[in-house]
Design a protein around this motif. Structure first.
Motif, PDB file in Angstrom:
ATOM      1  N   GLY A  83       0.811  -1.215   0.000  1.00  0.00           N
ATOM      2  CA  GLY A  83       0.000   0.000   0.000  1.00  0.00           C
ATOM      3  C   GLY A  83       0.840   1.259   0.000  1.00  0.00           C
ATOM      4  N   LEU A  84       1.890   1.309   0.821  1.00  0.00           N
ATOM      5  CA  LEU A  84       2.760   2.483   0.863  1.00  0.00           C
ATOM      6  C   LEU A  84       3.583   2.606  -0.412  1.00  0.00           C
ATOM      7  CD1 LEU A  84       3.991   4.922   2.316  1.00  0.00           C
ATOM      8  CD2 LEU A  84       5.664   3.347   3.335  1.00  0.00           C
ATOM      9  N   SER A  85       4.095   1.489  -0.906  1.00  0.00           N
ATOM     10  CA  SER A  85       4.925   1.520  -2.111  1.00  0.00           C
ATOM     11  C   SER A  85       4.148   2.084  -3.298  1.00  0.00           C
ATOM     12  CB  SER A  85       5.451   0.115  -2.427  1.00  0.00           C
ATOM     13  OG  SER A  85       6.262   0.119  -3.584  1.00  0.00           O
ATOM     14  N   VAL A  86       2.920   1.609  -3.472  1.00  0.00           N
ATOM     15  CA  VAL A  86       2.078   2.111  -4.562  1.00  0.00           C
ATOM     16  C   VAL A  86       1.765   3.585  -4.355  1.00  0.00           C
ATOM     17  CG1 VAL A  86      -0.203   1.936  -5.634  1.00  0.00           C
ATOM     18  CG2 VAL A  86       1.094  -0.146  -5.103  1.00  0.00           C
ATOM     19  N   LEU A  87       1.510   3.975  -3.117  1.00  0.00           N
ATOM     20  CA  LEU A  87       1.209   5.367  -2.814  1.00  0.00           C
ATOM     21  C   LEU A  87       2.384   6.273  -3.192  1.00  0.00           C
ATOM     22  CD1 LEU A  87      -0.815   7.335  -1.402  1.00  0.00           C
ATOM     23  CD2 LEU A  87       0.466   6.918   0.700  1.00  0.00           C
ATOM     24  N   LEU A  88       3.601   5.873  -2.826  1.00  0.00           N
ATOM     25  CA  LEU A  88       4.775   6.690  -3.137  1.00  0.00           C
ATOM     26  C   LEU A  88       5.104   6.681  -4.634  1.00  0.00           C
ATOM     27  CD1 LEU A  88       7.142   5.710  -0.168  1.00  0.00           C
ATOM     28  CD2 LEU A  88       5.704   7.744  -0.385  1.00  0.00           C
ATOM     29  N   GLN A  89       4.753   5.606  -5.318  1.00  0.00           N
ATOM     30  CA  GLN A  89       5.006   5.541  -6.758  1.00  0.00           C
ATOM     31  C   GLN A  89       4.037   6.424  -7.539  1.00  0.00           C
ATOM     32  OE1 GLN A  89       5.692   1.501  -8.429  1.00  0.00           O
ATOM     33  NE2 GLN A  89       5.882   0.803  -6.305  1.00  0.00           N
ATOM     34  N   ASN A  90       2.853   6.640  -6.992  1.00  0.00           N
ATOM     35  CA  ASN A  90       1.821   7.391  -7.724  1.00  0.00           C
ATOM     36  C   ASN A  90       1.635   8.801  -7.188  1.00  0.00           C
ATOM     37  OD1 ASN A  90       1.309   5.122  -9.291  1.00  0.00           O
ATOM     38  ND2 ASN A  90      -0.220   4.342  -7.861  1.00  0.00           N
ATOM     39  N   THR A  91       2.567   9.264  -6.356  1.00  0.00           N
ATOM     40  CA  THR A  91       2.449  10.598  -5.770  1.00  0.00           C
ATOM     41  C   THR A  91       3.458  11.542  -6.410  1.00  0.00           C
ATOM     42  OG1 THR A  91       1.680   9.719  -3.647  1.00  0.00           O
ATOM     43  CG2 THR A  91       2.634  11.928  -3.636  1.00  0.00           C
ATOM     44  N   LYS A 136      14.927   6.813   6.289  1.00  0.00           N
ATOM     45  CA  LYS A 136      15.070   5.851   7.376  1.00  0.00           C
ATOM     46  C   LYS A 136      13.733   5.511   8.035  1.00  0.00           C
ATOM     47  CE  LYS A 136      16.950   7.228  11.220  1.00  0.00           C
ATOM     48  NZ  LYS A 136      17.895   7.810  12.200  1.00  0.00           N
ATOM     49  N   LYS A 137      12.746   6.423   7.918  1.00  0.00           N
ATOM     50  CA  LYS A 137      11.459   6.166   8.563  1.00  0.00           C
ATOM     51  C   LYS A 137      10.366   6.982   7.890  1.00  0.00           C
ATOM     52  CE  LYS A 137      10.669   7.827  12.764  1.00  0.00           C
ATOM     53  NZ  LYS A 137      10.643   7.980  14.249  1.00  0.00           N
ATOM     54  N   ILE A 138       9.174   6.388   7.774  1.00  0.00           N
ATOM     55  CA  ILE A 138       7.992   7.091   7.282  1.00  0.00           C
ATOM     56  C   ILE A 138       6.855   6.838   8.263  1.00  0.00           C
ATOM     57  CG2 ILE A 138       6.260   7.278   5.451  1.00  0.00           C
ATOM     58  CD1 ILE A 138       8.369   6.535   3.430  1.00  0.00           C
ATOM     59  N   GLU A 139       6.300   7.911   8.791  1.00  0.00           N
ATOM     60  CA  GLU A 139       5.155   7.811   9.690  1.00  0.00           C
ATOM     61  C   GLU A 139       3.909   8.274   8.944  1.00  0.00           C
ATOM     62  OE1 GLU A 139       7.476   8.818  13.895  1.00  0.00           O
ATOM     63  OE2 GLU A 139       6.244  10.365  12.910  1.00  0.00           O
ATOM     64  N   ILE A 140       2.840   7.509   9.082  1.00  0.00           N
ATOM     65  CA  ILE A 140       1.569   7.860   8.443  1.00  0.00           C
ATOM     66  C   ILE A 140       0.545   8.175   9.521  1.00  0.00           C
ATOM     67  CG2 ILE A 140      -0.322   7.071   6.976  1.00  0.00           C
ATOM     68  CD1 ILE A 140       1.577   5.367   5.452  1.00  0.00           C
ATOM     69  N   HIS A 141       0.031   9.408   9.484  1.00  0.00           N
ATOM     70  CA  HIS A 141      -1.031   9.824  10.399  1.00  0.00           C
ATOM     71  C   HIS A 141      -2.344   9.786   9.623  1.00  0.00           C
ATOM     72  CE1 HIS A 141       1.625  11.354  13.663  1.00  0.00           C
ATOM     73  NE2 HIS A 141       2.479  11.421  12.664  1.00  0.00           N
ATOM     74  N   CYS A 142      -3.280   9.000  10.118  1.00  0.00           N
ATOM     75  CA  CYS A 142      -4.542   8.779   9.417  1.00  0.00           C
ATOM     76  C   CYS A 142      -5.602   9.746   9.913  1.00  0.00           C
ATOM     77  CB  CYS A 142      -5.012   7.340   9.608  1.00  0.00           C
ATOM     78  SG  CYS A 142      -3.800   6.087   9.101  1.00  0.00           S
ATOM     79  N   LEU A 143      -5.942  10.717   9.082  1.00  0.00           N
ATOM     80  CA  LEU A 143      -7.014  11.641   9.405  1.00  0.00           C
ATOM     81  C   LEU A 143      -8.281  11.194   8.691  1.00  0.00           C
ATOM     82  CD1 LEU A 143      -4.361  13.168  10.128  1.00  0.00           C
ATOM     83  CD2 LEU A 143      -5.612  15.278   9.672  1.00  0.00           C
ATOM     84  N   SER A 150       4.949  11.815   7.428  1.00  0.00           N
ATOM     85  CA  SER A 150       6.154  12.429   7.967  1.00  0.00           C
ATOM     86  C   SER A 150       7.330  11.568   7.500  1.00  0.00           C
ATOM     87  CB  SER A 150       6.096  12.473   9.495  1.00  0.00           C
ATOM     88  OG  SER A 150       7.323  12.946  10.017  1.00  0.00           O
ATOM     89  N   ILE A 151       8.163  12.132   6.607  1.00  0.00           N
ATOM     90  CA  ILE A 151       9.266  11.393   5.993  1.00  0.00           C
ATOM     91  C   ILE A 151      10.573  11.854   6.629  1.00  0.00           C
ATOM     92  CG2 ILE A 151      10.474  10.908   3.833  1.00  0.00           C
ATOM     93  CD1 ILE A 151       7.836  11.467   2.376  1.00  0.00           C
ATOM     94  N   ILE A 152      11.264  10.931   7.282  1.00  0.00           N
ATOM     95  CA  ILE A 152      12.503  11.283   7.985  1.00  0.00           C
ATOM     96  C   ILE A 152      13.685  10.740   7.192  1.00  0.00           C
ATOM     97  CG2 ILE A 152      13.887  10.962  10.069  1.00  0.00           C
ATOM     98  CD1 ILE A 152      10.104  10.760  10.228  1.00  0.00           C
ATOM     99  N   GLU A 153      14.550  11.656   6.757  1.00  0.00           N
ATOM    100  CA  GLU A 153      15.738  11.263   6.001  1.00  0.00           C
ATOM    101  C   GLU A 153      16.812  10.687   6.929  1.00  0.00           C
ATOM    102  OE1 GLU A 153      17.186  13.853   2.806  1.00  0.00           O
ATOM    103  OE2 GLU A 153      15.668  15.297   3.475  1.00  0.00           O
ATOM    104  N   ASP A 154      17.837  10.124   6.321  1.00  0.00           N
ATOM    105  CA  ASP A 154      18.966   9.599   7.081  1.00  0.00           C
ATOM    106  C   ASP A 154      19.651  10.706   7.876  1.00  0.00           C
ATOM    107  OD1 ASP A 154      20.797   7.616   7.912  1.00  0.00           O
ATOM    108  OD2 ASP A 154      22.224   8.263   6.391  1.00  0.00           O
ATOM    109  N   SER A 155      19.587  11.933   7.370  1.00  0.00           N
ATOM    110  CA  SER A 155      20.192  13.087   8.050  1.00  0.00           C
ATOM    111  C   SER A 155      19.306  13.634   9.159  1.00  0.00           C
ATOM    112  CB  SER A 155      20.465  14.191   7.035  1.00  0.00           C
ATOM    113  OG  SER A 155      19.240  14.650   6.456  1.00  0.00           O
ATOM    114  N   GLU A 156      18.163  12.980   9.409  1.00  0.00           N
ATOM    115  CA  GLU A 156      17.174  13.375  10.424  1.00  0.00           C
ATOM    116  C   GLU A 156      16.294  14.540   9.977  1.00  0.00           C
ATOM    117  OE1 GLU A 156      16.496  11.607  12.945  1.00  0.00           O
ATOM    118  OE2 GLU A 156      18.250  10.319  13.027  1.00  0.00           O
ATOM    119  N   GLU A 157      16.492  15.065   8.774  1.00  0.00           N
ATOM    120  CA  GLU A 157      15.598  16.113   8.276  1.00  0.00           C
ATOM    121  C   GLU A 157      14.221  15.515   8.029  1.00  0.00           C
ATOM    122  OE1 GLU A 157      15.196  19.298   4.577  1.00  0.00           O
ATOM    123  OE2 GLU A 157      17.083  18.233   4.917  1.00  0.00           O
ATOM    124  N   GLU A 158      13.192  16.282   8.364  1.00  0.00           N
ATOM    125  CA  GLU A 158      11.824  15.779   8.281  1.00  0.00           C
ATOM    126  C   GLU A 158      11.032  16.561   7.234  1.00  0.00           C
ATOM    127  OE1 GLU A 158       8.294  14.377  11.383  1.00  0.00           O
ATOM    128  OE2 GLU A 158       9.976  15.619  12.077  1.00  0.00           O
TER     129      GLU A 158
END
Length: 447
Positions: A83-91, A136-143, A150-158
């Motif tokens: 589900g996430l992979s398809v979402l990121l491919q089509n965004t 390194k991490k992707i958080e999904i908040h469901c509204l 929230s996409i967190i890079e390896d450098s910790e940038e969000e």
């Protein structure tokens, strides 16, 4: 003068002819290039695309104030990652839009951890209109009618993304099929939690979730994968019939052509090509992912449950190479072996390759009752005690680098089994403890 020039030219042509004849008969041929051509025709399995090579190390689900953990070889994990992979491919994101905070303080409904890192941006399937990033991490908040990523890079940038309308509906429809009724609730391991338990400061290096409830496990009956030996040999040698064969006392067989060597045993294989080990590696991270996956596909294939666990660029003196490693999973729990499935390669080709893949047949005896694994609190304390026995007087900083339940492959040729264990890694030291008794299992006892 003309005659002298003719004589010199004639001598030169004779010498050149002799040299070329010698090279034709005795010169060394570029075998590596020939092998690459053969590899394009002989494949144990079709090489995978990037979206099939890398996947989350774990997915944490927050539902009704509870955490649940999903990992490789679980159906709900596959649904959520797809589900996430398809979402990121089509965004097609507008990453220039900035947000100071998320619209909710609640825990994300889904948290995807990536180790190895997930490449996104140009030349990848995910967010390919964005600049290249390693995630390194992707958080999904469901509204109610949108998703906040929230996409967190390896450098910790969000970076924040808002997903609405059709992509939102497609993702929610995909993940609505998952069923967590059989999953155990988890606790997120923090440094303060570990300090309260052990009375000492221990740095928690990676995100770790462990069960709050009793976990019941049993031995697994396993066997090594069955590979087509003739096809496998063709992927390593141009003409394996010309290779020298050495039979070992323990049943292993070695094939060598003088430059490369392949050792086949009842637990797996070991290939080595020392002629090219002093080369350099100039691959990009994305190319290294593809190259490592290709070597796995060429030399044995990619069975269900085998996950890419590690990608490292290693530099030594004037050489450099990539090391990629895989681990087999059974229903979300890793199978630990004495010999890793690993490919080491550089720009010149495959330097070494080890493969040890076991398939689960069944539990050892369906009439036996599953036994409860020791709580994670007791397992961690036992691992700390074993660490102190191994390093008496150690007073430097301690790091908890990994901890999980799993199965250690042990036994004999005729009776291989997966023994339930607690795996704990402290400051690079690996401890495999019997899940029931917490007795230390030696790596030498593992297959």
């Amino acid at each position: 003068m003309v005659e002298r020039i003719k004589s010199v030219l004639l001598i030169f042509l004779v010498v050149l002819s002799l040299y070329l004849t010698y090279q034709l008969w005795y010169g060394k041929h570029p075998a590596e290039l020939i092998v690459e051509d053969i590899y394009e025709q002989i494949e144990v399995e079709q090489p995978r695309q990037l979206e099939q090579i890398i996947s989350p190390s774990q997915i944490a689900v927050f539902e009704e104030e509870m955490f649940y953990l999903l990992r490789e070889n679980e159906s709900a994990y596959e649904v959520l990652w797809d589900g996430l992979s398809v979402l990121l491919q089509n965004t097609d994101p507008d990453l220039d839009q900035e947000f100071s905070s998320l619209p909710t303080e609640k825990e994300p409904c889904y948290t995807y951890y990536f180790d190895p890192l997930l490449p996104v941006g140009e030349e990848t399937p995910w967010l390919n209109s964005a600049l290249p990033m390693l995630i390194k991490k992707i958080e999904i908040h469901c509204l109610e009618e949108s998703l906040w990523l929230s996409i967190i890079e390896d450098s910790e940038e969000e970076i924040y993304l808002i997903i609405k309308e059709a992509p939102y509906e497609q993702f929610m429809e995909t993940v609505s099929s998952i069923n967590l009724s059989s999953k155990l609730t988890q606790v997120f391991i923090t440094e303060s939690l570990v300090a309260d338990l052990t009375g000492r400061q221990i740095r928690v290096v990676r995100p770790i979730y462990l069960s709050q409830e009793s976990v019941y496990l049993d031995d697994l009956a396993v066997r090594t994968e069955q590979l087509d030996r003739e096809l496998l040999l063709k992927t390593f040698f141009v003409d394996y019939s010309l290779a020298r064969i050495i039979e070992e006392r323990d049943g292993g067989v070695i094939y060598t052509d003088g430059d490369k060597g392949l050792r086949l045993t009842y637990t797996g294989l070991l290939f080595s090509n020392p002629q090219i080990e002093n080369g350099q590696s100039t691959f990009s991270y994305n190319t290294a992912l593809l190259a490592g996956g290709n070597y796995l596909s060429y030399h044995g294939g990619w069975p269900v449950g085998l996950r890419l666990e590690e990608v490292k660029l290693i530099r030594r003196a004037r050489t450099s190479y990539y090391s990629t490693e895989w681990i087999m999973y059974h229903e979300g729990l890793p199978l630990f072996t004495n010999q890793a499935t690993r490919a080491i390669f550089n720009d010149l080709g495959l330097v070494s390759y080890t493969r040890s893949v076991f398939n689960v047949v069944s539990t050892t005896d369906s009439s036996e009752k599953f036994f409860p694994a020791a709580p994670w609190t007791e397992a961690l304390i036992s691992a700390l005690n074993y660490f102190e026995e191994r390093f008496p007087g150690f007073n430097a900083e301690l790091s908890l680098e990994a901890m999980s339940l799993g199965y250690a492959i042990a036994g004999s040729v005729t009776s291989m089994r997966g023994v339930p264990v607690w795996f704990v890694q402290l400051n690079g030291e690996k401890f495999y403890l019997s899940a029931e008794t917490l007795i230390l299992l030696s790596e030498e006892d593992m297959l």
